[in-house]
Design a protein around this motif. Structure first.
Motif, mmCIF file in Angstrom:
data_model
loop_
_atom_site.group_PDB
_atom_site.id
_atom_site.type_symbol
_atom_site.label_atom_id
_atom_site.label_comp_id
_atom_site.label_asym_id
_atom_site.label_seq_id
_atom_site.Cartn_x
_atom_site.Cartn_y
_atom_site.Cartn_z
ATOM 1 N N THR A 2 0.840 -1.199 0.000
ATOM 2 C CA THR A 2 0.000 0.000 0.000
ATOM 3 C C THR A 2 0.872 1.245 0.000
ATOM 4 N N ASP A 3 0.310 2.321 -0.560
ATOM 5 C CA ASP A 3 1.001 3.601 -0.447
ATOM 6 C C ASP A 3 0.363 4.476 0.619
ATOM 7 N N LEU A 4 -0.578 3.919 1.389
ATOM 8 C CA LEU A 4 -1.145 4.676 2.496
ATOM 9 C C LEU A 4 -0.093 4.914 3.567
ATOM 10 N N PRO A 5 -0.060 6.093 4.159
ATOM 11 C CA PRO A 5 0.868 6.350 5.267
ATOM 12 C C PRO A 5 0.582 5.424 6.442
ATOM 13 N N ILE A 6 1.650 4.925 7.060
ATOM 14 C CA ILE A 6 1.533 3.937 8.131
ATOM 15 C C ILE A 6 2.133 4.477 9.422
ATOM 16 N N LEU A 7 1.388 4.284 10.499
ATOM 17 C CA LEU A 7 1.824 4.569 11.867
ATOM 18 C C LEU A 7 2.069 3.234 12.555
ATOM 19 N N ILE A 8 3.312 2.924 12.874
ATOM 20 C CA ILE A 8 3.632 1.683 13.590
ATOM 21 C C ILE A 8 3.279 1.849 15.064
ATOM 22 N N TYR A 9 2.604 0.852 15.621
ATOM 23 C CA TYR A 9 2.216 0.899 17.029
ATOM 24 C C TYR A 9 3.247 0.117 17.834
#
Length: 300
Positions: A130-137
């Motif tokens: 995906t090219d959606l921005p990702i926030l790692i938890y």
């Protein structure tokens, strides 16, 4: 590649239920409007506080589609991924993009305690899909997986991985991330009881919990801190602390739903195996909430 600012307050919003267990979409909209009116910078749906564990994927996607209509482009809408397999996480990310999510919050594999190499490969697989921005938890306290600096070093070449929800409870980790990576990864604090310290140490924002019940107070504290009005920020923080402590308990969903219900922006209902509070616990939590509301600071 889509970009998000990843700065400011991102509520991990609740999923209100009706008494029969169905999602209460009207109340969800009411809470979302309260967050937007207070000035939050984005919302995260179907996270831990959003009852991810008891929502099936169809419900999460239905909630995403509904939230898109409510938000109507005013703020970014982030969908949480909490899957057990890499394939399911990849498929979930693709569906989220199709339905119009603006970004993703990505947890490590949820049932298997993966080692560092396996976690990194899991994150890479989703980021590659995906090219959606990702926030790692990053929450080793609750989810048993610590995403180390060396793991982030392996992830830095994946442009969709843009930020981290820093929930290690180690405030020095904010400085370690900034020292090593500069602004490559935005850092958002994820623990309510150290939220002000997190901002003052240079975090880019917060993924907050009690904001679900008290969005105006959360935004006021944050804005005072950003503007250097530290004494005013501390005054709100000290008032807030008994309420913020509701966020660091296994029953955080019951507790925060009660607080938001007292504010008229949620329902108290939960899905089993969670059960409504009873007895001394119910009395104690309701008193904390009532005391907080009765003594809340006057905001300009």
């Amino acid at each position: 590649m889509a970009q998000l600012n990843w700065k400011g307050i991102y509520p991990a919003v609740l999923t209100p239920f009706k008494e029969n267990g169905e999602i209460d979409f009207e109340m969800f909209a009411k809470n979302t409007e309260a967050q937007i009116s207070a000035g939050v910078h984005g919302i995260i749906i179907a996270g831990t506080l959003g009852d991810a564990a008891v929502l099936d994927n169809d419900e999460k996607f239905e909630l995403l589609s509904y939230a898109k209509k409510v938000v109507a482009g005013r703020i970014p809408l982030i969908l949480n991924i909490a899957e057990n397999t890499t394939k399911n996480a990849v498929d979930f990310a693709k569906k989220a993009k199709e339905l119009g999510a603006d970004g993703l919050m990505l947890l490590p594999p949820m049932r298997y305690k993966a080692d560092d190499r396996e976690v990194v490969e899991y994150f890479k697989a989703v980021a590659s899909a995906t090219d959606l921005p990702i926030l790692i938890y990053n929450n080793p306290v609750d989810y048993a997986t610590y995403v180390s600096l060396s793991m982030f070093e392996e992830l830095k070449d994946y442009p969709s991985i843009q930020a981290v929800k820093e929930s290690t409870r180690d405030l020095s980790n904010i400085t370690r991330m900034k020292n090593k990576f500069g602004d490559r990864f935005k850092v958002l604090g994820g623990v309510d009881t150290i939220s002000l310290e997190t901002v003052l140490l240079g975090a880019d924002g917060l993924v907050a919990g009690l904001v679900d019940a008290f969005p105006r107070e959360t935004m006021a504290m944050y804005n005072y801190a950003l503007n250097g009005e530290i004494e005013k920020a501390i005054e709100i923080y000290r008032w807030f602390m008994p309420l913020l402590e509701l966020d660091i308990h296994p029953k955080l969903i019951q507790y925060i739903k009660l607080a938001a219900t007292a504010e008229g922006i949620c329902t108290p209902h939960v899905r089993a195996p969670r059960l409504p509070l009873v007895g001394k616990e119910a009395t104690r939590i309701n008193k904390i909430i009532a005391d907080g509301i009765a003594s809340r600071p006057v905001l300009n």
